[in-house]
Write a protein that holds these residues in place. Structure first.
Motif, PDB file in Angstrom:
ATOM      1  N   UNK A 237       7.989  12.334  -6.207  1.00  0.00           N
ATOM      2  CA  UNK A 237       7.530  13.472  -7.001  1.00  0.00           C
ATOM      3  C   UNK A 237       7.099  12.947  -8.365  1.00  0.00           C
ATOM      4  N   UNK A 238       6.309  13.743  -9.063  1.00  0.00           N
ATOM      5  CA  UNK A 238       5.898  13.412 -10.417  1.00  0.00           C
ATOM      6  C   UNK A 238       6.487  14.454 -11.358  1.00  0.00           C
ATOM      7  N   UNK A 239       7.035  14.018 -12.484  1.00  0.00           N
ATOM      8  CA  UNK A 239       7.677  14.948 -13.410  1.00  0.00           C
ATOM      9  C   UNK A 239       7.082  14.785 -14.801  1.00  0.00           C
ATOM     10  N   UNK A 240       7.062  15.895 -15.515  1.00  0.00           N
ATOM     11  CA  UNK A 240       6.568  15.931 -16.891  1.00  0.00           C
ATOM     12  C   UNK A 240       7.772  15.871 -17.830  1.00  0.00           C
ATOM     13  N   UNK A 387      -3.790  12.491 -19.685  1.00  0.00           N
ATOM     14  CA  UNK A 387      -4.293  13.861 -19.754  1.00  0.00           C
ATOM     15  C   UNK A 387      -3.918  14.616 -18.493  1.00  0.00           C
ATOM     16  N   UNK A 388      -3.321  15.782 -18.675  1.00  0.00           N
ATOM     17  CA  UNK A 388      -2.888  16.615 -17.554  1.00  0.00           C
ATOM     18  C   UNK A 388      -3.333  18.052 -17.788  1.00  0.00           C
ATOM     19  N   UNK A 389      -3.564  18.752 -16.700  1.00  0.00           N
ATOM     20  CA  UNK A 389      -3.863  20.179 -16.780  1.00  0.00           C
ATOM     21  C   UNK A 389      -2.548  20.948 -16.762  1.00  0.00           C
ATOM     22  N   UNK A 390      -2.294  21.709 -17.808  1.00  0.00           N
ATOM     23  CA  UNK A 390      -1.053  22.488 -17.891  1.00  0.00           C
ATOM     24  C   UNK A 390      -1.400  23.959 -18.053  1.00  0.00           C
ATOM     25  N   UNK A 398      -6.029  21.265 -21.017  1.00  0.00           N
ATOM     26  CA  UNK A 398      -5.842  19.831 -20.828  1.00  0.00           C
ATOM     27  C   UNK A 398      -5.080  19.298 -22.027  1.00  0.00           C
ATOM     28  N   UNK A 399      -3.968  18.617 -21.756  1.00  0.00           N
ATOM     29  CA  UNK A 399      -3.127  18.122 -22.843  1.00  0.00           C
ATOM     30  C   UNK A 399      -2.614  16.726 -22.512  1.00  0.00           C
TER      31      UNK A 399
END
Length: 440
Positions: A237-240, A387-390, A398-399
């Motif tokens: 999994x990927x986590x922020x 850069x990720x879409x949140x 995009x942040x």
């Protein structure tokens, strides 16, 4: 008078040790508590001090001999007239560490100095016991010596509850005459592989041969055993962890000043794993044949690289009962002890779940091998900004976020995809929703 210098007791489940090196010879003068012998168990190497002052008159075992606890190693001539004396050495120095199994050791070495004769042990009749427990080390020895399963199970065990020890196997090999043939229930004549062993090219003057040290051999055996024992499945999994990273960066100096402890990410990872185990206790288990042993204690092992390049797993005991401050203190102590080869036997025993921070070496993710007899291991990848879409209250944006991958290898014999995936997701949730108020 002559005093018997015996192999000391090194834990409840340890019944033998291997002699690494004698630091004294016959005729040498020794002082009480002076180190005269280095020994190794399956878990830790230790320096053994002399219980008395005197002169060594006899040494009964040599280098690499496997000696049972309580056997006489040497005789020391001393002027003391007391007999049947018991001496407890309060502190023990440990010169190196190994990979562990989930067993507990005492911190102290107890030397029994007694003047008495030994009575021979009763030998048991050779009979195969299909329920005999075989440790990874015993299986490794059996494979090297080409012993069949039935043959190993027929060896009388001298350990606790009849457990087969290294010395039992070696004694059997010395007197082995007629090996017991292994019989397969379904395929009595399994075809052997005809694929030839690959030839290793070696160039004189360019290539060099480096013999594995004892610890590396044990690590290799442990890894092979784990892959042969547990059907490994790995989920990702990927986590922020942006909020977590920001909080640590802002508070690590104040934390260190207030609590006198360095705040790394490791205690935070341990905290999240311990909380997730409370939610999913069936990940905190071991497999014993057809039984599942559910562990009440949550002891988190930390895969740690030693200065020698070898690997060891010090353990944070009862991690679910510790605050973030207490976890930081425990992690810092274990990490420092690992770097300086000062881990105590009890500090590398009893893990029920292991984490491996592969991100320390810059790895994005990993597929770790389960630390037997556990059923799962978590790898934590490097934390990277991108850069990720949140989704925010005003919509998608995009942040720049701090992201990391988590990978869980689990034993598919007892951990199915639902349990493994749910546990992994819960760890990720605790990291993403890190709450400093509940952690401290």
């Amino acid at each position: 008078m002559k005093v018997e210098f015996k192999m000391p007791k090194m834990g409840e489940s340890i019944s033998e040790a291997t002699i690494i090196n004698w630091l004294k010879n016959v005729g040498d003068v020794v002082d009480a508590e002076e180190t005269i012998l280095e020994v190794a168990t399956d878990k830790v190497d230790s320096e053994v001090p002399s219980p008395v002052s005197g002169v060594i008159t006899e040494i009964r075992f040599g280098k690499n001999d496997v000696v049972k606890v309580g056997e006489v190693l040497a005789m020391i001539e001393t002027d003391e007239s007391s007999s049947g004396k018991k001496i407890t050495i309060g502190k023990t120095q440990h010169v190196n560490q190994k990979t562990q199994k989930g067993e507990s050791l005492n911190n102290d070495l107890i030397l029994n100095v007694e003047v008495k004769s030994h009575q021979p042990e009763n030998k048991q009749q050779l009979k195969s016991n299909p329920d005999a427990f075989l440790s990874p080390l015993i299986i490794s020895i059996a494979q090297k010596e080409n012993l069949s399963l039935e043959e190993v199970q027929s060896i009388p065990g001298s350990g606790a509850e009849g457990r087969i020890q290294k010395s039992d196997v070696f004694d059997y090999l010395k007197n082995r005459k007629y090996p017991i043939k292994s019989v397969s229930q379904n395929n009595p004549e399994l075809p052997k592989s005809t694929y030839p062993k690959p030839v290793i090219q070696f160039s004189e003057g360019k290539d060099r041969i480096v013999e594995m040290d004892r610890m590396r051999k044990m690590i290799a055996d442990h890894m092979v055993y784990s892959k042969q024992t547990s059907p490994h499945v790995t989920s990702f999994i990927e986590v922020d962890v942006t909020n977590l990273v920001d909080w640590r960066n802002k508070n690590k100096d104040a934390f260190a000043e207030k609590h006198n402890e360095k705040l790394t990410f490791t205690p935070i990872f341990v905290d999240a794993v311990a909380k997730a185990i409370v939610d999913f206790p069936m990940i905190n288990v071991s497999v014993d044949e057809k039984n599942i042993i559910v562990h009440k204690d949550i002891n988190i092992g930390m895969a740690t690289a030693l200065p020698s390049g070898n690997l060891i797993v010090p353990v944070v005991k009862n991690a679910d009962q510790k605050s973030l401050v207490e976890l930081a203190a425990a992690v810092n102590h274990l990490a420092e002890s690992s770097r300086n080869n000062k881990l105590k036997p009890d500090e590398v025993q009893g893990s029920t779940f292991t984490i491996s921070n592969v991100g320390t070496f810059g790895s994005l993710m990993g597929t770790p091998i389960i630390n037997q007899p556990e059923v799962a291991i978590l790898a934590l990848g490097i934390i990277k900004k991108r850069a990720e879409v949140i989704t925010t209250s005003t919509g998608d944006e995009i942040a720049i976020r701090s992201m990391m991958y988590l990978s869980l290898s689990f034993d598919h014999r007892v951990v199915d995809g639902f349990l493994g995936g749910s546990f992994l997701r819960k760890v990720g949730d605790y990291l993403e929703q890190f709450d400093i108020n509940t952690a401290i």
